[in-house]
Design a protein around this motif. Structure first.
Motif: not given
Length: 442
Positions: A116-135
């Protein structure tokens, strides 16, 4: 077509580095065996570190049944596997794509996507606004990225065995999107090939890398890893049609799909790099990949770089750790507007001798940035010319970067040089003769 079947081809009449096929079908390996030319040349005596402690002959002694002409990835791998460690000559005819199907047809990144990988899904999941910047990224989408990357790696990485000459046919032999791995072998020659765009379909986002995070990618065009007696001559290395400058930015950072152009690492030793062009790239060449690798790298990483053109490369030309590296008669070009960080990186326990080189740089260029100190190491930098004027690179650096003083004296004197040209003559000489398609005797 299996590599063994590719033995039967039309005879080629060599004209310069171009070939003209005749309407006669005979075993090409027999013709090659009896015709002297670039494919059976060996490293000249005294030509850099690869000429020390023995010789570098590659596949010059190949018997007729171990001369192959290949034009796709499957044929290239089949030839390597069939010949094993016996002396062999592999001739690249045309363009070999690393990212290709069984028939040699180029494929895109989507062919490797899994789970199920796509770049669009990856960008949405790990956007710093969502995922943060600490991990660093973790979870299903990161696992899917890793699984997809593993599948691409199996296609892109191609292992070169011992006692091999890999040589391009004519002026346009090209390998695109493959990473040639000269890994834990010996006696290898690579000549007359354009290496382009070894790109990572699945870079990993690391928000903890530096102050603003970074995209990290895999794959170099060519890697010499733990190998000895390697001669790399008259090749061209670049990002081809996918330069870093044209890549998009995600999360405020360039989406970096390239790693190095050509690295020499992990205890590699006795390597000569001559008359190549390395251009239009960021992280160009590492000699020694880690400050902590002293146990495997001390006494090794002996490398000679001569008569190479480094054109618009941002950094690592090269960055050196450990090892005795002799860099002479190279031409370094920085064009107005091109990204530039530094040329020589002075790293852990390095023993770099940089002499008789020429630098062509734009007006206002800060010459203090040609050298960059990463660790406390000394170097020799004599008789180098910047825009036609003799320049003391160490003195210029120390005056411009007073907090990072460099000391003179690498502690050794190179002797393995067949000829040293005047640095004034280097730009014209190297620009005219370096790169794929320009090897004498083609």
């Amino acid at each position: 077509m299996p590599a063994r079947m590719r033995h039967v081809r039309a005879i080629a009449v060599v004209m310069g580095c171009a070939s003209l096929a005749l309407a006669v079908t005979l075993p090409a390996q027999a013709a090659a065996h009896h015709r002297k030319g670039i494919e059976r040349e060996v490293l000249p005596a005294g030509d850099g570190w690869a000429a020390a402690e023995g010789s570098t002959t590659g596949g010059a002694g190949a018997t007729p049944d171990h001369v192959y002409t290949v034009s796709d990835r499957a044929e290239l791998i089949a030839a390597f596997e069939e010949a094993g460690d016996a002396p062999k000559i592999i001739r690249i005819d045309g363009t070999v794509h690393g990212n290709s199907d069984a028939a040699g047809t180029p494929i895109g990144c989507e062919a490797y996507q899994r789970d199920g990988y796509t770049l669009e899904k990856y960008l949405a999941a790990y956007d710093p606004a969502v995922w943060g910047r600490d991990e660093v990224p973790a979870g299903p989408l990161e696992d899917a990225r890793a699984a997809s990357a593993k599948l691409q790696a199996a296609a892109v990485n191609v292992n070169v065995p011992s006692n091999t000459t890999l040589v391009g046919v004519g002026e346009d032999a090209t390998i695109i999107g493959a990473s040639l791995q000269v890994k834990n072998v010996s006696n290898v020659i690579v000549r007359n090939i354009s290496f382009e765009d070894t790109y990572d379909c699945f870079p990993q986002w690391d928000p903890t890398d530096g102050d603003n995070g970074a995209w990290n990618s895999e794959y170099d065009n060519l890697v010499v890893y733990g190998s000895s007696h390697v001669w790399v001559d008259h090749n061209t290395f670049s990002d081809g049609d996918r330069p870093d400058a044209d890549q998009p930015h995600y999360f405020g950072r360039v989406y970096q799909q390239h790693d190095g152009l050509f690295d020499i690492v992990r205890g590699a030793d006795l390597v000569t790099v001559s008359w190549n062009v390395l251009k239009d790239h960021d992280k160009t060449m590492l000699i020694g990949n880690s400050d902590g690798a002293g146990a495997s790298d001390r006494g090794k990483l002996r490398v000679t770089l001569h008569h190479n053109l480094f054109q618009d490369v941002k950094e690592r030309a090269p960055r050196v750790r450990f090892g005795q590296v002799d860099s002479y008669n190279n031409h370094f070009v920085a064009t107005e507007g091109a990204a530039y960080g530094y040329t020589y990186g002075i790293g852990a326990e390095s023993a770099l001798v940089a002499e008789h080189n020429a630098f062509t740089v734009p007006a206002g260029f800060d010459k203090a940035t040609i050298l960059k100190k990463w660790s406390e190491s000394s170097l020799t930098a004599e008789n180098n010319y910047v825009n036609g004027r003799k320049t003391d690179l160490i003195a210029v650096h120390n005056a411009g970067v007073p907090a990072e003083q460099l000391t003179e004296g690498a502690g050794w004197t190179p002797t393995l040089r067949t000829k040293t040209d005047s640095p004034r003559a280097v730009p014209g000489l190297v620009d005219r003769k370096a790169g794929a398609g320009k090897a004498p005797g083609c």
